[in-house]
Enzyme design. Structure first.
Site: not given
Length: 421
Positions: A59, A267-268, A308-309, A334, A336-337
């Site tokens: 989000e 990994p998430r 991350m990111g 997602n 879309l990336e």
């Protein structure tokens, strides 16, 4: 119903505290900020803030272009960002640093909500995607704070979850000034849940407006040159427990036919980074990690992205991308990336969190659905061995991405009108 709901919230508060303790074990800085979940924090000393609530990483990423648009159009208004998870918090700090005021969203207890609103004093509340908190919504209406749900989505699964509390959800949604839905399907579900049809507008998905980080494509090209531009590379992003094993088994199948193939595994959740790395090593792969090695070496078979990111440069460097949370019933993440970077996309059967986007990509030929874990290896192998097919899929994915842009501009028009009122 609301009194019963509030009573239930008070009764489960001890369980919420236990949950905070459990999260504190996994995320060491988190315990210092527990009071924020009950509305206790130092007031920032401003009023008339624009408040954006984004639950977690996904989000926050979706809200990034909207937050940047708010900063540009309302430079004098303080910006407040709330999250619920430590990973979402880390992403806010990574994207915006100290230019916004971040605090954890309080639990939906009347006194906690009141303390929170007294401290941040917003002139507008923007809730990203799907968060219906009755006490918070009623408190905003009581104080005359306009409230919008932006990038609003409501999956079939979420609809079923709200069904026992439908009357309460309906009364909470009547406190909302505007619902900016991602799609016609989401709009229809909000109507079924009880939202006022006249307050629902389909604006599209803000994630199509996400910026491609500056230098991501160039950084991806540098990595390709480092490990060999002709080397087959695929990426498994945002994987969950139960998916890494399937991904690694698929990579074994790929290596039998393409011995120099490289898997980029992301990994998430950060608390699983070390566990996943150890699992990969135990299976005998040659492993490198983002934290220890920076980029994959020519001899690396599996590269664990334990950061991350930082996925976009790796998407840019990959030939194929599998997006996780979809082989297990999480609902997907997602897509879309990779689509924005013209990378062919593979997903599992569970994509209800991104059903409209995923369906559009599949229909236009930019993505394919892997029915189960047994199909993942053969599908990845086929794509890695067929450059022309990859190019067609990547072009189709990027076309879908470009066609759907513009949601942020439409939402900003609604915000402008609301603030002028």
């Amino acid at each position: 119903m609301r009194y019963l709901y509030t009573l239930a919230m008070f009764l489960v508060t001890p369980l919420l505290v236990l949950r905070l303790l459990a999260r504190g074990v996994r995320s060491r800085p988190y315990p210092r900020r527990w009071p924020e979940r009950f509305g206790f924090f130092d007031a920032p000393g401003f009023s008339g803030s624009l408040w954006v609530h984004a639950v977690s990483v996904g989000e926050v990423n979706a809200a990034e272009p909207l937050i940047k648009a708010l900063r540009q159009d309302y430079p004098d208004a303080p910006l407040v960002i709330t999250t619920i998870t430590p990973t979402g918090t880390a992403r806010v700090h990574q994207l915006f640093g100290d230019s916004v005021f971040h605090v954890y969203l309080p639990y939906d207890l009347p006194f906690s909500v009141s303390r929170f609103l007294n401290r941040v004093r917003p002139r507008l509340a923007l809730i990203v995607e799907t968060e219906i908190w009755p006490n918070l919504y009623f408190a905003c209406r009581r104080r005359g704070i306009p409230l919008m749900i932006v990038n609003a989505r409501l999956s079939e699964r979420s609809m079923r979850g709200y069904r026992p509390l439908r009357a309460l959800a309906r009364s909470a949604l009547r406190c909302v000034h505007q619902i900016a839905a991602q799609s016609r399907t989401d709009a229809a579900r909000y109507r079924l849940l009880g939202a006022d049809p006249q307050k629902i507008v389909v604006t599209g998905n803000m994630k199509f407006d996400m910026p491609i980080p500056e230098g991501a494509v160039a950084d991806g090209a540098v990595m390709r040159n480092h490990w060999g531009p002709r080397r087959p590379v695929w990426m498994a992003a945002s994987t969950h427990e139960g998916e890494e094993q399937a991904v690694l088994e698929a990579h074994l199948q790929v290596l039998k036919r393409l011995p120099d193939a490289l898997l980029l595994l992301a990994p998430r959740h950060p608390e699983r980074f070390r566990l996943v790395e150890n699992s990969v090593r135990s299976l005998g792969f040659t492993v490198a990690t983002r934290s220890a090695d920076g980029i994959p070496l020519p001899a690396t078979q599996v590269f664990v992205i334990d950061a991350m990111g930082q996925l976009m440069p790796f998407f840019a460097a990959a030939d194929v991308a599998f997006v996780g949370g979809s082989l297990v019933p999480i609902g997907g993440h997602n897509v879309l990336e990779p689509a924005a970077l013209s990378v062919p996309v593979l997903v599992g059967p569970h994509t209800f969190n991104f059903e409209e986007i995923t369906r559009s990509l599949i229909q236009q030929g930019g993505a394919e659905c892997v029915r189960d874990s047994a199909e993942l290896g053969p599908d990845v192998l086929q794509l890695l061995r067929d450059p022309a097919r990859r190019e067609r899929m990547g072009f189709a994915a990027q076309q879908v991405f470009e066609r759907e842009r513009g949601a942020v501009q439409r939402i900003m028009q609604l915000i402008d009108a609301l603030l002028q009122e």
